[in-house]
Design a protein around this motif. Sequence first.
Motif, PDB file in Angstrom:
ATOM      1  N   ALA A  80       5.734 -10.332  -8.268  1.00 29.76           N
ATOM      2  CA  ALA A  80       5.708  -9.582  -9.520  1.00 29.76           C
ATOM      3  C   ALA A  80       5.727  -8.095  -9.218  1.00 29.76           C
ATOM      4  N   GLY A  81       6.525  -7.351  -9.965  1.00 34.87           N
ATOM      5  CA  GLY A  81       6.576  -5.911  -9.782  1.00 34.87           C
ATOM      6  C   GLY A  81       5.367  -5.223 -10.390  1.00 34.87           C
ATOM      7  N   VAL A  82       4.986  -4.100  -9.785  1.00 35.51           N
ATOM      8  CA  VAL A  82       3.901  -3.255 -10.295  1.00 35.51           C
ATOM      9  C   VAL A  82       4.540  -2.005 -10.889  1.00 35.51           C
ATOM     10  N   ASN A  83       4.175  -1.690 -12.126  1.00 29.53           N
ATOM     11  CA  ASN A  83       4.797  -0.583 -12.835  1.00 29.53           C
ATOM     12  C   ASN A  83       3.745   0.313 -13.478  1.00 29.53           C
ATOM     13  N   ASP A 139       8.825  -0.097  -1.544  1.00 26.87           N
ATOM     14  CA  ASP A 139       7.780   0.696  -0.902  1.00 26.87           C
ATOM     15  C   ASP A 139       6.828  -0.198  -0.121  1.00 26.87           C
ATOM     16  N   GLN A 140       6.087  -1.058  -0.823  1.00 26.03           N
ATOM     17  CA  GLN A 140       5.081  -1.877  -0.149  1.00 26.03           C
ATOM     18  C   GLN A 140       4.838  -3.152  -0.950  1.00 26.03           C
ATOM     19  N   SER A 166      -1.765   6.978  -6.214  1.00 23.55           N
ATOM     20  CA  SER A 166      -1.785   8.027  -5.184  1.00 23.55           C
ATOM     21  C   SER A 166      -0.540   8.902  -5.250  1.00 23.55           C
ATOM     22  N   GLY A 167       0.548   8.335  -5.785  1.00 21.36           N
ATOM     23  CA  GLY A 167       1.799   9.074  -5.859  1.00 21.36           C
ATOM     24  C   GLY A 167       2.548   9.166  -4.546  1.00 21.36           C
ATOM     25  N   ASP A 168       2.082   8.444  -3.530  1.00 21.01           N
ATOM     26  CA  ASP A 168       2.716   8.532  -2.212  1.00 21.01           C
ATOM     27  C   ASP A 168       3.887   7.570  -2.047  1.00 21.01           C
ATOM     28  N   HIS A 169       4.062   6.658  -2.991  1.00 21.40           N
ATOM     29  CA  HIS A 169       5.070   5.612  -2.815  1.00 21.40           C
ATOM     30  C   HIS A 169       6.480   6.159  -3.018  1.00 21.40           C
ATOM     31  N   VAL A 170       7.416   5.512  -2.361  1.00 20.07           N
ATOM     32  CA  VAL A 170       8.842   5.763  -2.546  1.00 20.07           C
ATOM     33  C   VAL A 170       9.472   4.423  -2.891  1.00 20.07           C
ATOM     34  N   GLY A 171       9.846   4.247  -4.146  1.00 20.47           N
ATOM     35  CA  GLY A 171      10.406   2.976  -4.573  1.00 20.47           C
ATOM     36  C   GLY A 171       9.340   2.075  -5.175  1.00 20.47           C
ATOM     37  N   LYS A 172       9.571   0.766  -5.073  1.00 22.01           N
ATOM     38  CA  LYS A 172       8.820  -0.225  -5.813  1.00 22.01           C
ATOM     39  C   LYS A 172       7.645  -0.807  -5.026  1.00 22.01           C
ATOM     40  N   ILE A 173       6.558  -1.017  -5.749  1.00 23.95           N
ATOM     41  CA  ILE A 173       5.378  -1.730  -5.245  1.00 23.95           C
ATOM     42  C   ILE A 173       5.385  -3.109  -5.873  1.00 23.95           C
ATOM     43  N   VAL A 174       5.140  -4.141  -5.055  1.00 22.23           N
ATOM     44  CA  VAL A 174       5.276  -5.529  -5.519  1.00 22.23           C
ATOM     45  C   VAL A 174       4.085  -6.348  -5.062  1.00 22.23           C
ATOM     46  N   LEU A 175       3.680  -7.297  -5.917  1.00 18.06           N
ATOM     47  CA  LEU A 175       2.676  -8.295  -5.561  1.00 18.06           C
ATOM     48  C   LEU A 175       3.372  -9.587  -5.177  1.00 18.06           C
ATOM     49  N   GLN A 176       2.916 -10.190  -4.090  1.00 20.31           N
ATOM     50  CA  GLN A 176       3.474 -11.461  -3.632  1.00 20.31           C
ATOM     51  C   GLN A 176       2.423 -12.547  -3.803  1.00 20.31           C
ATOM     52  N   MET A 177       2.808 -13.676  -4.395  1.00 20.09           N
ATOM     53  CA  MET A 177       1.828 -14.710  -4.720  1.00 20.09           C
ATOM     54  C   MET A 177       1.404 -15.541  -3.507  1.00 20.09           C
ATOM     55  N   THR A 178       2.356 -15.803  -2.606  1.00 17.29           N
ATOM     56  CA  THR A 178       2.036 -16.553  -1.386  1.00 17.29           C
ATOM     57  C   THR A 178       2.663 -15.854  -0.205  1.00 17.29           C
ATOM     58  N   ALA A 179       2.075 -16.036   0.940  1.00 22.77           N
ATOM     59  CA  ALA A 179       2.583 -15.372   2.158  1.00 22.77           C
ATOM     60  C   ALA A 179       3.936 -15.939   2.538  1.00 22.77           C
TER      61      ALA A 179
END
Length: 334
Positions: A45-48, A304-305, A321-334
């Motif tokens: 899932a994307g973080v926005n 990003d991460q 933090s504002g340090d990201h470049v691009g998208k931050i995402v949550l992953q449900m399973t490894a």
Amino acid sequence: MSEVIPDVMRAIEIAAPGGPENLRLTERPTPRPGKGELLVKVAAAGVNRPDVLQRMGVYPPPPGASDIPGLEIAGTVVDAGPGSTHMIGTRVCALVAGGGYADYCVAPAGTCLPVPEVLRMTEAAAMPETLFTVWVNLFERGFAADGDTVLVHGGTSGIGTMAIKLGTLLGLDVIVTCGSDEKCSAAKALGAIHAINYKAQDFVQEVQVRTGGKGVAVVLDMVGGDYVPRNLQCLSDDGRHVSIAFQRGPKAEVSIVDIMRRRLTLTGSTLRDRDIAFKTMVADELARTVWPYVEGNRLKPVMDQVFPLEAAAKAHARMESGDHVGKIVLQMTA
């Protein structure tokens, strides 16, 4: 053989309005799809920014939407409600009005797009919110067209990086603003023709210099407040100013005379509270015009991460933090 869908699932809920620490992992009943809906087993899932605002208590979900944050997902269809033609087992990404930070999420069938083999699920989850937003605001409301020069604030945000990549593919010259020289370098590496460090340079003056005094056809603005009159100074005659957020405040003072004299257009939009019919129309447009670039491996989100679901608080802290470049995402399973 169809997958056994559990009665309960993991989800992230907002314990109380406040900081990232108020996000907590819990169990919720697994939702069931209604008419025209799909149940997606979420892989990522994307973080926005709207998720952050919802967590802070200033951007509540629209009526009927899940209170679980998360506006974009990617995963596998495991169940379908009446009226849906999607096959069970199909890989999709989707724009949703909420509920993405969970193992399962209900998505309107009309806002789903197929995930091609060239995309990882984490990449697919980073596409819908930014792609819908950029398409609607830069191209539909801003009427950006091949050969136009446009100015995009927040050049290394998820929306900014998508605007650079999609805009470049569709023939735009994209100028961005960023908060550091490092971010400016990153934006130019992605295809921006100019990147202006707004902390060290006057972006109005720089835009005029870099366009030979002509200005830009469109400004895509997520800053608001005192940026708006400055943005109007960056526009060419008949230019369009498109507001999508107001991080520096919801009010601005502008010259009506200037708007009339130069035939400027001020517009803007929100996406989350638009009806399913509108979002379905946008998804259909993207499927025809943009998705071939995705399937051809020519358009991918800037990543990003990636954080595990249970580290949602860290993901939000990263965004704030504002340090990201691009998208931050949550992953449900490894």
